[in-house]
Design a protein around this motif. Structure first.
Motif, PDB file in Angstrom:
ATOM      1  N   THR A 125       0.862  -1.174   0.000  1.00 55.67           N
ATOM      2  CA  THR A 125       0.000   0.000   0.000  1.00 55.67           C
ATOM      3  C   THR A 125       0.902   1.228   0.000  1.00 55.67           C
ATOM      4  N   GLY A 126       1.097   1.815  -1.166  1.00 55.29           N
ATOM      5  CA  GLY A 126       2.021   2.921  -1.314  1.00 55.29           C
ATOM      6  C   GLY A 126       1.541   4.184  -0.620  1.00 55.29           C
ATOM      7  N   ILE A 127       2.486   5.092  -0.357  1.00 59.07           N
ATOM      8  CA  ILE A 127       2.144   6.334   0.322  1.00 59.07           C
ATOM      9  C   ILE A 127       1.229   7.187  -0.547  1.00 59.07           C
ATOM     10  N   THR A 128       1.542   7.318  -1.837  1.00 60.35           N
ATOM     11  CA  THR A 128       0.695   8.110  -2.718  1.00 60.35           C
ATOM     12  C   THR A 128      -0.706   7.512  -2.805  1.00 60.35           C
ATOM     13  N   MET A 129      -0.783   6.195  -2.898  1.00 62.68           N
ATOM     14  CA  MET A 129      -2.084   5.521  -2.887  1.00 62.68           C
ATOM     15  C   MET A 129      -2.832   5.820  -1.595  1.00 62.68           C
ATOM     16  N   THR A 130      -2.139   5.751  -0.464  1.00 64.74           N
ATOM     17  CA  THR A 130      -2.774   5.989   0.838  1.00 64.74           C
ATOM     18  C   THR A 130      -3.317   7.407   0.940  1.00 64.74           C
ATOM     19  N   LEU A 131      -2.586   8.364   0.377  1.00 65.99           N
ATOM     20  CA  LEU A 131      -3.040   9.748   0.406  1.00 65.99           C
ATOM     21  C   LEU A 131      -4.253   9.967  -0.499  1.00 65.99           C
ATOM     22  N   LEU A 132      -4.271   9.306  -1.652  1.00 62.69           N
ATOM     23  CA  LEU A 132      -5.340   9.518  -2.630  1.00 62.69           C
ATOM     24  C   LEU A 132      -6.616   8.755  -2.310  1.00 62.69           C
ATOM     25  N   GLU A 133      -6.494   7.575  -1.766  1.00 62.02           N
ATOM     26  CA  GLU A 133      -7.644   6.673  -1.626  1.00 62.02           C
ATOM     27  C   GLU A 133      -8.845   7.328  -0.954  1.00 62.02           C
ATOM     28  N   PRO A 134      -8.687   8.022   0.176  1.00 61.40           N
ATOM     29  CA  PRO A 134      -9.885   8.614   0.805  1.00 61.40           C
ATOM     30  C   PRO A 134     -10.402   9.860   0.095  1.00 61.40           C
ATOM     31  N   LEU A 135      -9.652  10.386  -0.853  1.00 61.69           N
ATOM     32  CA  LEU A 135     -10.047  11.629  -1.527  1.00 61.69           C
ATOM     33  C   LEU A 135     -10.770  11.387  -2.845  1.00 61.69           C
ATOM     34  N   LEU A 136     -10.847  10.124  -3.291  1.00 63.62           N
ATOM     35  CA  LEU A 136     -11.322   9.850  -4.647  1.00 63.62           C
ATOM     36  C   LEU A 136     -12.575   8.999  -4.736  1.00 63.62           C
ATOM     37  N   GLY A 137     -13.271   8.780  -3.654  1.00 65.73           N
ATOM     38  CA  GLY A 137     -14.440   7.902  -3.741  1.00 65.73           C
ATOM     39  C   GLY A 137     -14.022   6.496  -4.119  1.00 65.73           C
ATOM     40  N   SER A 138     -13.053   5.957  -3.376  1.00 63.92           N
ATOM     41  CA  SER A 138     -12.408   4.695  -3.741  1.00 63.92           C
ATOM     42  C   SER A 138     -13.093   3.484  -3.131  1.00 63.92           C
ATOM     43  N   VAL A 139     -12.918   2.348  -3.815  1.00 67.70           N
ATOM     44  CA  VAL A 139     -13.297   1.047  -3.270  1.00 67.70           C
ATOM     45  C   VAL A 139     -12.153   0.079  -3.563  1.00 67.70           C
ATOM     46  N   ARG A 140     -12.128  -0.988  -2.799  1.00 73.12           N
ATOM     47  CA  ARG A 140     -11.169  -2.069  -3.077  1.00 73.12           C
ATOM     48  C   ARG A 140     -11.961  -3.330  -3.397  1.00 73.12           C
ATOM     49  N   ARG A 141     -11.598  -3.957  -4.490  1.00 73.62           N
ATOM     50  CA  ARG A 141     -12.246  -5.220  -4.839  1.00 73.62           C
ATOM     51  C   ARG A 141     -11.337  -5.973  -5.807  1.00 73.62           C
ATOM     52  N   PRO A 142     -11.579  -7.272  -5.990  1.00 75.41           N
ATOM     53  CA  PRO A 142     -10.743  -8.025  -6.932  1.00 75.41           C
ATOM     54  C   PRO A 142     -10.864  -7.469  -8.344  1.00 75.41           C
ATOM     55  N   VAL A 143      -9.738  -7.394  -9.020  1.00 71.67           N
ATOM     56  CA  VAL A 143      -9.691  -6.998 -10.431  1.00 71.67           C
ATOM     57  C   VAL A 143      -8.799  -8.005 -11.140  1.00 71.67           C
ATOM     58  N   SER A 144      -9.275  -8.540 -12.252  1.00 72.78           N
ATOM     59  CA  SER A 144      -8.484  -9.511 -13.006  1.00 72.78           C
ATOM     60  C   SER A 144      -8.268  -9.014 -14.429  1.00 72.78           C
TER      61      SER A 144
END
Length: 253
Positions: A183-202
């Motif tokens: 979980t990168g720092i840039t990802m951690t900073l952006l995730e709560p600001l972008l309406g993000s979800v986590r789910r499997p992607v193939s």
């Protein structure tokens, strides 16, 4: 005369501190990487937390953030580069090495094409040393005409890039793959600001996404394709992503 326990030569010349060099050459350790601008870093607290957490797991000792902060600030000042790319490496005995180099370019990165590879990093939650597999696949991808390797499971589950995190846009949400990854720092900073979800992607799901982008300490860039699948560069999405990242405050070293 006492013989030192370790003897190391570099180009025929004995190393000044062979015990330290042996520690650095062991390949067992972890690090964090960041961009410094005017002596400031985005997400500094996250970097310090990452270093302490990984030090506790690998070496069973704590790493006070103030120690890291002081060494980092001192190295940046000594380098004469208040704008720089900096890395903090942690080794056995909680010995720290700080590397300060020329800064990465500011601004949006060029669109990247990714080549998927069947490879997942060991202990992916740690930004550890010894990333031969990542480097091997990234070099192979670049020789094949791609910018980055995309790490996947044998079943095509997408985890992360060789040196990046990846996110997808389905038209309503920014989707970060839920497969184990760093979980990168840039990802951690952006995730709560972008309406993000986590789910499997193939890889089989790519046709259902409108766009994608990658992030790391060097910046953010759109993805123009994965293997033979073309992805549109969504300018509105990228403006929103860049704007979100620019809104993050800088922390003084």
């Amino acid at each position: 005369m006492t013989t030192p326990p370790t003897h190391i030569e570099i180009d025929g010349v004995p190393a000044g501190d062979p015990e330290l060099l042996a520690t650095l050459m062991s390949g067992f350790g972890h690090f964090t990487a960041m961009q410094v601008r005017d002596g400031r870093v985005k997400g500094l607290g996250l970097h310090l937390e990452r270093l302490d957490r990984s030090t506790r797991e690998l070496f069973g000792e704590e790493l006070p953030g103030e120690r890291v902060r002081a060494l980092l600030a001192g190295a940046v000042e000594a380098s004469g580069r208040r704008d720089s790319s900096a890395r903090v490496y942690v080794y056995d005995g909680v010995r720290l090495a700080v590397v300060v180099r020329e800064p990465a370019a500011d601004g949006p990165g060029a669109p990247q094409r990714l080549m998927s590879v069947d490879y997942l990093r060991p202990a992916p939650h740690i930004k550890h040393l010894g990333g031969f597999g990542q480097s091997y696949h990234r070099e192979a991808a670049q020789r094949a005409g791609y910018e980055e390797a995309l790490l996947t499971s044998p079943y095509g589950d997408i985890a992360e890039g060789a040196i990046t995190n990846i996110a997808f846009w389905d038209g309503s949400s920014v989707v970060w793959p839920s497969a184990p990854c760093l979980t990168g720092i840039t990802m951690t900073l952006l995730e709560p600001l972008l309406g993000s979800v986590r789910r499997p992607v193939s890889l089989a799901d790519l046709g259902g996404y409108r766009a994608a982008f990658v992030t790391n300490s060097r910046g953010i860039a759109p993805v123009s394709g994965i293997d033979t699948v073309d992805l549109a560069v969504d300018e509105d999405l990228m403006k929103r992503v860049y704007s979100a990242y620019e809104s993050v405050e800088w922390d003084t070293l």
